[in-house]
Scaffold this motif. Structure first.
Motif, PDB file in Angstrom:
ATOM      1  N   ARG A  25       0.860  -1.174   0.000  1.00 31.42           N
ATOM      2  CA  ARG A  25       0.000   0.000   0.000  1.00 31.42           C
ATOM      3  C   ARG A  25       0.900   1.228   0.000  1.00 31.42           C
ATOM      4  O   ARG A  25       1.796   1.351   0.834  1.00 31.42           O
ATOM      5  N   MET A  26       0.661   2.117  -0.961  1.00 29.57           N
ATOM      6  CA  MET A  26       1.475   3.323  -1.105  1.00 29.57           C
ATOM      7  C   MET A  26       0.637   4.552  -0.763  1.00 29.57           C
ATOM      8  O   MET A  26      -0.554   4.617  -1.097  1.00 29.57           O
ATOM      9  N   GLN A  27       1.256   5.536  -0.128  1.00 28.25           N
ATOM     10  CA  GLN A  27       0.556   6.756   0.262  1.00 28.25           C
ATOM     11  C   GLN A  27       0.716   7.829  -0.790  1.00 28.25           C
ATOM     12  O   GLN A  27       1.830   8.147  -1.209  1.00 28.25           O
ATOM     13  N   LEU A  28      -0.400   8.406  -1.227  1.00 30.62           N
ATOM     14  CA  LEU A  28      -0.370   9.481  -2.205  1.00 30.62           C
ATOM     15  C   LEU A  28      -0.007  10.795  -1.525  1.00 30.62           C
ATOM     16  O   LEU A  28      -0.027  10.915  -0.304  1.00 30.62           O
ATOM     17  N   ALA A  29       0.316  11.796  -2.337  1.00 34.11           N
ATOM     18  CA  ALA A  29       0.678  13.114  -1.812  1.00 34.11           C
ATOM     19  C   ALA A  29      -0.516  14.062  -1.849  1.00 34.11           C
ATOM     20  O   ALA A  29      -0.349  15.278  -1.992  1.00 34.11           O
ATOM     21  N   ASP A  30      -1.728  13.524  -1.698  1.00 30.93           N
ATOM     22  CA  ASP A  30      -2.914  14.374  -1.685  1.00 30.93           C
ATOM     23  C   ASP A  30      -3.197  14.834  -0.257  1.00 30.93           C
ATOM     24  O   ASP A  30      -2.538  14.426   0.703  1.00 30.93           O
ATOM     25  N   ALA A  31      -4.194  15.694  -0.115  1.00 35.69           N
ATOM     26  CA  ALA A  31      -4.493  16.264   1.201  1.00 35.69           C
ATOM     27  C   ALA A  31      -4.939  15.205   2.202  1.00 35.69           C
ATOM     28  O   ALA A  31      -4.684  15.327   3.408  1.00 35.69           O
ATOM     29  N   ASP A  32      -5.596  14.156   1.712  1.00 35.89           N
ATOM     30  CA  ASP A  32      -6.092  13.102   2.601  1.00 35.89           C
ATOM     31  C   ASP A  32      -5.071  12.003   2.861  1.00 35.89           C
ATOM     32  O   ASP A  32      -5.359  11.068   3.603  1.00 35.89           O
ATOM     33  N   GLN A  33      -3.890  12.106   2.227  1.00 40.80           N
ATOM     34  CA  GLN A  33      -2.853  11.072   2.363  1.00 40.80           C
ATOM     35  C   GLN A  33      -3.435   9.688   2.078  1.00 40.80           C
ATOM     36  O   GLN A  33      -3.235   8.733   2.818  1.00 40.80           O
ATOM     37  N   SER A  90      24.120   9.871  -9.318  1.00 36.97           N
ATOM     38  CA  SER A  90      25.488   9.497  -8.939  1.00 36.97           C
ATOM     39  C   SER A  90      26.058  10.379  -7.825  1.00 36.97           C
ATOM     40  O   SER A  90      27.035  10.008  -7.183  1.00 36.97           O
ATOM     41  N   ARG A  91      25.447  11.533  -7.594  1.00 37.73           N
ATOM     42  CA  ARG A  91      25.903  12.423  -6.523  1.00 37.73           C
ATOM     43  C   ARG A  91      25.170  12.176  -5.211  1.00 37.73           C
ATOM     44  O   ARG A  91      25.390  12.880  -4.230  1.00 37.73           O
ATOM     45  N   GLY A  92      24.283  11.178  -5.217  1.00 40.18           N
ATOM     46  CA  GLY A  92      23.551  10.836  -4.004  1.00 40.18           C
ATOM     47  C   GLY A  92      22.265  11.608  -3.815  1.00 40.18           C
ATOM     48  O   GLY A  92      21.560  11.425  -2.814  1.00 40.18           O
ATOM     49  N   THR A  93      21.918  12.478  -4.766  1.00 40.79           N
ATOM     50  CA  THR A  93      20.672  13.242  -4.671  1.00 40.79           C
ATOM     51  C   THR A  93      19.481  12.319  -4.876  1.00 40.79           C
ATOM     52  O   THR A  93      19.444  11.536  -5.819  1.00 40.79           O
ATOM     53  N   ARG A  94      18.500  12.427  -4.008  1.00 36.33           N
ATOM     54  CA  ARG A  94      17.322  11.561  -4.045  1.00 36.33           C
ATOM     55  C   ARG A  94      16.137  12.328  -4.634  1.00 36.33           C
ATOM     56  O   ARG A  94      15.701  13.329  -4.071  1.00 36.33           O
ATOM     57  N   TRP A  95      15.653  11.851  -5.774  1.00 36.01           N
ATOM     58  CA  TRP A  95      14.489  12.444  -6.417  1.00 36.01           C
ATOM     59  C   TRP A  95      13.303  11.491  -6.308  1.00 36.01           C
ATOM     60  O   TRP A  95      13.444  10.294  -6.524  1.00 36.01           O
ATOM     61  N   THR A  96      12.133  12.032  -5.989  1.00 33.57           N
ATOM     62  CA  THR A  96      10.920  11.229  -5.956  1.00 33.57           C
ATOM     63  C   THR A  96       9.802  11.965  -6.690  1.00 33.57           C
ATOM     64  O   THR A  96       9.791  13.196  -6.758  1.00 33.57           O
ATOM     65  N   ALA A  97       8.891  11.189  -7.246  1.00 28.80           N
ATOM     66  CA  ALA A  97       7.671  11.743  -7.833  1.00 28.80           C
ATOM     67  C   ALA A  97       6.510  10.942  -7.264  1.00 28.80           C
ATOM     68  O   ALA A  97       6.435   9.731  -7.454  1.00 28.80           O
ATOM     69  N   THR A  98       5.628  11.610  -6.523  1.00 30.20           N
ATOM     70  CA  THR A  98       4.535  10.940  -5.824  1.00 30.20           C
ATOM     71  C   THR A  98       3.207  11.455  -6.345  1.00 30.20           C
ATOM     72  O   THR A  98       2.988  12.671  -6.431  1.00 30.20           O
ATOM     73  N   SER A  99       2.314  10.543  -6.682  1.00 26.12           N
ATOM     74  CA  SER A  99       1.023  10.918  -7.247  1.00 26.12           C
ATOM     75  C   SER A  99       0.167  11.682  -6.246  1.00 26.12           C
ATOM     76  O   SER A  99       0.135  11.369  -5.053  1.00 26.12           O
ATOM     77  N   THR A 100      -0.533  12.707  -6.763  1.00 31.57           N
ATOM     78  CA  THR A 100      -1.538  13.406  -5.969  1.00 31.57           C
ATOM     79  C   THR A 100      -2.949  13.044  -6.438  1.00 31.57           C
ATOM     80  O   THR A 100      -3.932  13.541  -5.890  1.00 31.57           O
ATOM     81  N   GLY A 101      -3.028  12.207  -7.478  1.00 29.77           N
ATOM     82  CA  GLY A 101      -4.320  11.781  -7.987  1.00 29.77           C
ATOM     83  C   GLY A 101      -4.504  12.097  -9.456  1.00 29.77           C
ATOM     84  O   GLY A 101      -3.631  12.680 -10.102  1.00 29.77           O
ATOM     85  N   CYS A 102      -5.660  11.721  -9.985  1.00 32.71           N
ATOM     86  CA  CYS A 102      -5.975  11.907 -11.408  1.00 32.71           C
ATOM     87  C   CYS A 102      -7.348  12.539 -11.557  1.00 32.71           C
ATOM     88  O   CYS A 102      -8.274  12.235 -10.790  1.00 32.71           O
ATOM     89  N   VAL A 103      -7.501  13.429 -12.538  1.00 29.31           N
ATOM     90  CA  VAL A 103      -8.780  14.075 -12.805  1.00 29.31           C
ATOM     91  C   VAL A 103      -8.971  14.179 -14.314  1.00 29.31           C
ATOM     92  O   VAL A 103      -8.006  14.219 -15.073  1.00 29.31           O
ATOM     93  N   ARG A 104     -10.224  14.244 -14.730  1.00 27.68           N
ATOM     94  CA  ARG A 104     -10.531  14.523 -16.139  1.00 27.68           C
ATOM     95  C   ARG A 104     -10.593  16.020 -16.305  1.00 27.68           C
ATOM     96  O   ARG A 104     -11.429  16.700 -15.708  1.00 27.68           O
TER      97      ARG A 104
END
Length: 289
Positions: free
Chosen positions: A168-176, A235-249
């Protein structure tokens, strides 16, 4: 020389024009049964990911589904362009792309392809594969010094796309919001270089390997949302993430062409990127030594 989109090229599917209607209907039914279809939103839906660098939010990326059929899904992300996904037999998913760039006496063509097993197979830690092929044509003098013949050499990197199970993964929306997802990790397994003089091949391979290692990443996918978490450490140790906030039409006049977040690393975008200029610099360094 600008970064080139890493290539995930779908296979060319040839359907005989003389195939019977019954066979075509059976193919349609098979395509609709592909479980990956449930992991893509409907046509016209836009999904948003919140991008962070070392935990600090830097911006957002938006991906819109432009086409969705029984056999194919096409998405568009500003800054990365279109991505085409083929829904294959056996519940597999295939993605591919290619790009060519010419600058400073170097001509580079990159193609990449990834095939994932079914979501259920990833949940049981089964693995898929990814390949990236870079063909580089170099200046004549450099070619004479390092290559066996001609002016072009090729590098082929093979990756394992290992299933990480289901969580189970937590989204980055207001309701988590938490959603069930399946994940996979892409890791470099081998790198081969052709048409290099034996005396220089191993040294060049050590120098160029980090260019391909940089493309390793982790992705988690959820039904109706697509990618919900992307993780990349450079390679420099920088951590990048992209977390979904949801989908809308989105409405017809809604803005869906905004630029990607400033400072995004090329590898973070859905279509993998290779910095061709970096590869050229590595080659130029090998010439000077």
């Amino acid at each position: 020389m600008r970064p080139l989109s890493g290539v995930l090229l779908g296979p060319v599917v040839c359907l005989a024009l003389i195939a019977s209607a019954g066979l075509a209907d059976a193919a349609d039914r098979a395509g609709k049964a592909n479980p990956w279809a449930a992991y893509f939103p409907a046509k016209g839906v836009t999904c948003t990911e919140q991008v962070a660098k070392d935990g600090v939010v830097k911006g957002i990326m938006r991906t819109t589904v432009k086409k969705k059929s029984a056999r194919e899904v096409v998405t568009y992300t500003p800054g990365a362009g279109r991505s085409t996904y083929q829904l294959l037999s056996g519940g597999r998913l295939h993605k591919a792309k290619s790009a060519t760039d010419t600058d400073g006496g170097y001509r580079t063509h990159i193609s990449a392809a990834m095939t994932l097993p079914s979501p259920g197979a990833l949940a049981h830690h089964k693995a898929g594969r990814q390949s990236i092929t870079m063909t580089m044509t170099v200046p004549r003098r450099s070619a004479h010094l390092l290559l066996q013949h001609g002016r072009t050499f090729r590098m082929v990197a093979l990756y394992r796309a290992g299933g990480l199970g289901a969580q189970r993964m937590q989204l980055a929306d207001a309701d988590q919001t938490q959603v069930p997802a399946v994940g996979y990790r892409v890791a470099l397994r081998s790198l081969t270089i052709s048409n290099f003089k034996p005396a220089y091949r191993n040294r060049f391979k050590r120098q160029i390997r980090p260019v391909f290692t940089e493309l390793q990443y982790t992705s988690w996918m959820a039904e109706r949302l697509g990618e919900v978490l992307f993780f990349h450490r450079n390679s420099r140790g920088t951590r990048w993430t992209a977390t979904s906030t949801g989908c809308v039409r989105r409405t017809h006049d809604a803005r869906t062409t905004s630029a990607p977040a400033a400072g995004l690393p090329a590898g973070l975008l859905p279509a993998q990127h290779i910095d061709a200029s970096r590869a050229a610099r590595v080659f130029a360094t090998a010439v000077r030594r």
